[in-house]
Design a protein around this motif. Structure first.
Motif, PDB file in Angstrom:
ATOM      1  N   ARG A   1      -1.943   4.595  -4.101  1.00 23.10           N
ATOM      2  CA  ARG A   1      -2.968   5.270  -3.720  1.00 23.10           C
ATOM      3  C   ARG A   1      -3.247   6.586  -4.769  1.00 23.10           C
ATOM      4  O   ARG A   1      -4.614   6.813  -5.268  1.00 23.10           O
ATOM      5  CB  ARG A   1      -3.016   6.027  -2.454  1.00 23.10           C
TER       6      ARG A   1
ATOM      7  N   ASP B   1       0.839  -1.234  -0.122  1.00 25.37           N
ATOM      8  CA  ASP B   1       0.118  -0.055  -0.055  1.00 25.37           C
ATOM      9  C   ASP B   1       0.965   1.142  -0.004  1.00 25.37           C
ATOM     10  O   ASP B   1       1.423   1.729   1.049  1.00 25.37           O
ATOM     11  CB  ASP B   1      -0.922   0.005   1.329  1.00 25.37           C
TER      12      ASP B   1
ATOM     13  N   LEU C   1      -5.307  -2.647  -3.493  1.00 26.39           N
ATOM     14  CA  LEU C   1      -6.091  -2.406  -2.201  1.00 26.39           C
ATOM     15  C   LEU C   1      -7.104  -1.434  -2.283  1.00 26.39           C
ATOM     16  O   LEU C   1      -8.198  -1.444  -1.903  1.00 26.39           O
ATOM     17  CB  LEU C   1      -4.932  -2.047  -1.130  1.00 26.39           C
ATOM     18  N   PRO C   2      -6.912  -0.158  -2.891  1.00 26.33           N
ATOM     19  CA  PRO C   2      -7.961   0.895  -2.992  1.00 26.33           C
ATOM     20  C   PRO C   2      -9.140   0.200  -3.717  1.00 26.33           C
ATOM     21  O   PRO C   2     -10.324   0.682  -3.236  1.00 26.33           O
ATOM     22  CB  PRO C   2      -7.210   2.115  -3.752  1.00 26.33           C
TER      23      PRO C   2
ATOM     24  N   GLU D   1     -11.053  -1.802  -1.440  1.00 23.56           N
ATOM     25  CA  GLU D   1     -11.767  -1.045  -0.454  1.00 23.56           C
ATOM     26  C   GLU D   1     -12.935  -0.434  -1.020  1.00 23.56           C
ATOM     27  O   GLU D   1     -14.339  -0.251  -0.204  1.00 23.56           O
ATOM     28  CB  GLU D   1     -11.070   0.230   0.060  1.00 23.56           C
TER      29      GLU D   1
END
Length: 222
Positions: free
Chosen positions: A14, A9, A69-70, A73
């Motif tokens: 991001r 991450d 990962l985003p 999410e």
């Protein structure tokens, strides 16, 4: 086997994927998947939504797709689920890629039936083309993964490339398939054995011969 840990991450991750959301087309498909489940059970759609998210990432990157990962999410928020629950699903099933993959994800079965029928030679074929397990090739075309049984033991050895299966392979047949894909062509899927259609005996039928052309009730003969 494929690494099931999520990609680190990082700020770069991001920046690239933090604003991910379904396009209108993918949102319609996601909502349709959710609607299949009764009220209060919408979280059961987590698997189809992860698949849709991975496919959208694939379209945006011209690859087979993966789950940053985003993006995981985002799916968790879409379904009002704890992120860890969605991550548990994504990291458990091999249909989800936890790291970036190439345009073509070459999954070679290394389980016993395929191994006995020559899957080692298929791995060598991939290696000669610059593939190494778990990595994207330098040209961005290929990612090689060794997987467990994918249910084509009768037509072993087999390889799954993206959404398609290729069966009854030899190193030469796999080479031809990879050549076609590299040129942007769509090779024949399924069995590569001439004259064979699915998983019927490769030679002449030795039993239930009357079933070759139509259904036949054998009970009176028994």
């Amino acid at each position: 086997m494929a690494d099931r840990n999520p990609a680190p991450d990082t700020p770069e991750l991001r920046e690239r994927w933090g604003a991910f959301e379904f396009t209108e087309s993918y949102r319609e498909r996601a909502d349709k998947a959710i609607a299949r489940y009764p009220e209060g059970r919408q979280r059961s759609a987590v698997m189809p939504l992860l698949d849709l998210a991975q496919r959208q990432v694939g379209e945006e990157t011209d690859t087979q797709g993966w789950l940053p990962l985003p993006v995981i999410e985002y799916v968790a928020d879409y379904l009002d689920m704890p992120v860890i629950r969605v991550l548990e699903v994504a990291s458990f099933y091999f249909m989800y890629n936890m790291k970036p993959v190439g345009k073509y994800h070459v999954q070679v079965c290394g389980t016993t039936p395929c191994m006995l029928r020559g899957s080692d030679g298929l791995f060598e074929t991939c290696k000669k083309r610059g593939m190494s397990k778990g990595h994207v090739s330098e040209d961005g075309l290929w990612t090689l993964t060794e997987v467990e049984c994918m249910g084509n033991c009768a037509t072993a050895p087999m390889v799954q490339i993206n959404d398609d299966n290729y069966e009854d392979l030899t190193p030469e047949r796999l080479d031809a398939i990879l050549d076609a894909l590299a040129k942007g062509e769509q090779p024949k899927t399924g069995t590569q054995e001439p004259g064979r259609h699915t998983s019927e005996p490769a030679n002449a039928l030795s039993s239930l011969e009357k079933m070759a052309e139509e259904n036949h009730d054998y009970r009176s003969e028994w």
